[in-house]
Scaffold this motif. Structure first.
Motif, PDB file in Angstrom:
ATOM      1  N   UNK A 140      -8.020   0.993   3.861  1.00 31.64           N
ATOM      2  CA  UNK A 140      -9.358   0.522   3.513  1.00 31.64           C
ATOM      3  C   UNK A 140      -9.932   1.342   2.383  1.00 31.64           C
ATOM      4  N   UNK A 141     -11.234   1.302   2.231  1.00 28.30           N
ATOM      5  CA  UNK A 141     -11.923   2.052   1.187  1.00 28.30           C
ATOM      6  C   UNK A 141     -12.751   3.164   1.824  1.00 28.30           C
ATOM      7  N   UNK A 142     -13.098   4.154   1.018  1.00 29.45           N
ATOM      8  CA  UNK A 142     -13.942   5.246   1.512  1.00 29.45           C
ATOM      9  C   UNK A 142     -15.036   5.550   0.503  1.00 29.45           C
ATOM     10  N   UNK A 143     -16.099   6.168   0.997  1.00 35.26           N
ATOM     11  CA  UNK A 143     -17.214   6.607   0.163  1.00 35.26           C
ATOM     12  C   UNK A 143     -17.481   8.070   0.453  1.00 35.26           C
ATOM     13  N   UNK A 144     -17.626   8.857  -0.582  1.00 40.26           N
ATOM     14  CA  UNK A 144     -17.978  10.265  -0.398  1.00 40.26           C
ATOM     15  C   UNK A 144     -19.489  10.365  -0.262  1.00 40.26           C
ATOM     16  N   UNK A 145     -19.954  10.666   0.952  1.00 44.91           N
ATOM     17  CA  UNK A 145     -21.388  10.724   1.228  1.00 44.91           C
ATOM     18  C   UNK A 145     -21.999  11.980   0.625  1.00 44.91           C
ATOM     19  N   UNK A 146     -21.324  13.109   0.812  1.00 41.58           N
ATOM     20  CA  UNK A 146     -21.741  14.366   0.201  1.00 41.58           C
ATOM     21  C   UNK A 146     -20.496  15.238   0.026  1.00 41.58           C
TER      22      UNK A 146
END
Length: 348
Positions: A140-146
């Motif tokens: 899947x995809x990921x997002x770097x939150x911090x």
């Protein structure tokens, strides 16, 4: 090109008494064309880093501090913003021994399907997360939150509790149902800053696959597959010798569904092939001769490295990459020889 085709051609032609040069034309075209062989010099590509290149890493689970079910044994973040989770359902990879460069023997091809059971994908949510091979992998995809937190497309979250850049660390994993677990992880060996890796390790679109086949030095066939507007096309030209011995166009290419339209290479030594029919293959790579651009590839779940492995030559030019393959096999004084060129463009 698959082993069964090379082997079946050898057996059939040997039984028919194939000779090296059936015509002047075959003899004349028996030389491998310049475009099918790599340049002597290994130069690097000219592509900007992918958006998540600095996040690219692979975490291997060392311990799971929880009574909950272990959801993954490793997770890899790719530079293009996708991730690959390996779950406990996947077969255990045997301990890796130091590889030695060896001449490819015609039994394998780096971007062709190699599993005895192909890995099917199925969408699991509206965010594009996919299960691969009945839950053995998740993609899947990921997002770097911090700086310390990543959110995956299935709504699970990984938060680093300390710095794993030292090689080992601890993360908190919150699954899609909100259940938290503390997980001890180690960072897979990688070198994101090495120039050859920065050129190779990214997502690639496959533009074409081209191959030439010879038997005892005589030219048999030339074929090409390519992508255009999301569709696979192919063109095959057979020599008079191939026609005489009953070799048909369908013998040279697998069905269009086996065309690898996208491949991802990671600095942690993983590469993933995506096929037109939805199948996926997960395999491993390493430089066997980095200064000359020679890559070794293998299936991590095969005990005998010779069962599915080989060496290829990689060349870059601008935002393109070409991977050159050279396979041969001999049976009863008959030698089949195949050279192939895979052409890719960075990005997808």
């Amino acid at each position: 090109m698959k082993r069964n085709f090379l082997y079946s051609c050898l057996i059939a032609l040997a039984s028919l008494g194939f000779v090296a040069c059936e015509s002047d034309n075959d003899e004349k075209e028996g030389k491998v064309p310049d475009g099918a062989t790599p340049t002597q010099e290994f130069t690097f590509g000219d592509c900007e880093d992918e958006a998540h290149a600095e996040d690219a890493m692979k975490l291997n689970v060392e311990g799971w501090e929880s009574n909950t079910t272990m959801d993954f044994t490793s997770i890899e973040f790719f530079g293009d913003g996708h991730y690959l989770i390996t779950t406990p359902l996947a077969p255990h990879a045997p301990e890796r021994t130091v590889s030695v460069a060896r001449e490819a023997d015609g039994s394998t091809a780096i971007f062709k399907k190699h599993g005895t059971k192909h890995l099917k994908t199925r969408a699991t949510d509206n965010n594009g997360t996919m299960d691969i091979d009945n839950g053995k992998y998740q993609y899947g995809t990921y997002t770097r939150v911090n700086a310390h937190t990543y959110r995956l497309s299935d709504n699970s979250v990984i938060e680093f509790l300390n710095d794993v850049e030292e090689g080992r660390g601890e993360v908190t994993y919150t699954n899609r149902y909100g259940v938290q677990s503390n997980v001890h992880v180690s960072l897979a060996t990688q070198d994101k800053t090495a120039t050859p890796n920065r050129s190779l390790c990214r997502s690639w679109r496959c533009d074409s696959f081209e191959m030439w086949m010879y038997m005892n030095g005589a030219y048999l066939a030339h074929g090409k597959q390519w992508m255009e507007n999301g569709r696979v096309y192919h063109d095959i030209k057979l020599s008079p010798s191939a026609n005489k011995w009953g070799i048909e166009e369908d013998d040279f290419f697998d069905p269009d569904t086996e065309y690898c339209h996208r491949v991802i290479f990671s600095p942690s030594g993983t590469y993933v092939c995506f096929y037109m029919d939805g199948d996926v293959d997960v395999a491993c790579w390493e430089w066997s001769n980095q200064s000359n651009g020679i890559m070794h590839y293998w299936d991590p779940y095969v005990d005998d490295d010779d069962d599915w492995s080989g060496d290829v030559t990689v060349r870059f030019k601008g935002n393109q990459m070409r991977v050159y393959e050279d396979y041969s096999e001999t049976e009863e004084l008959m030698t089949a020889h195949i050279v192939a060129v895979n052409t890719f463009t960075a990005g997808y």
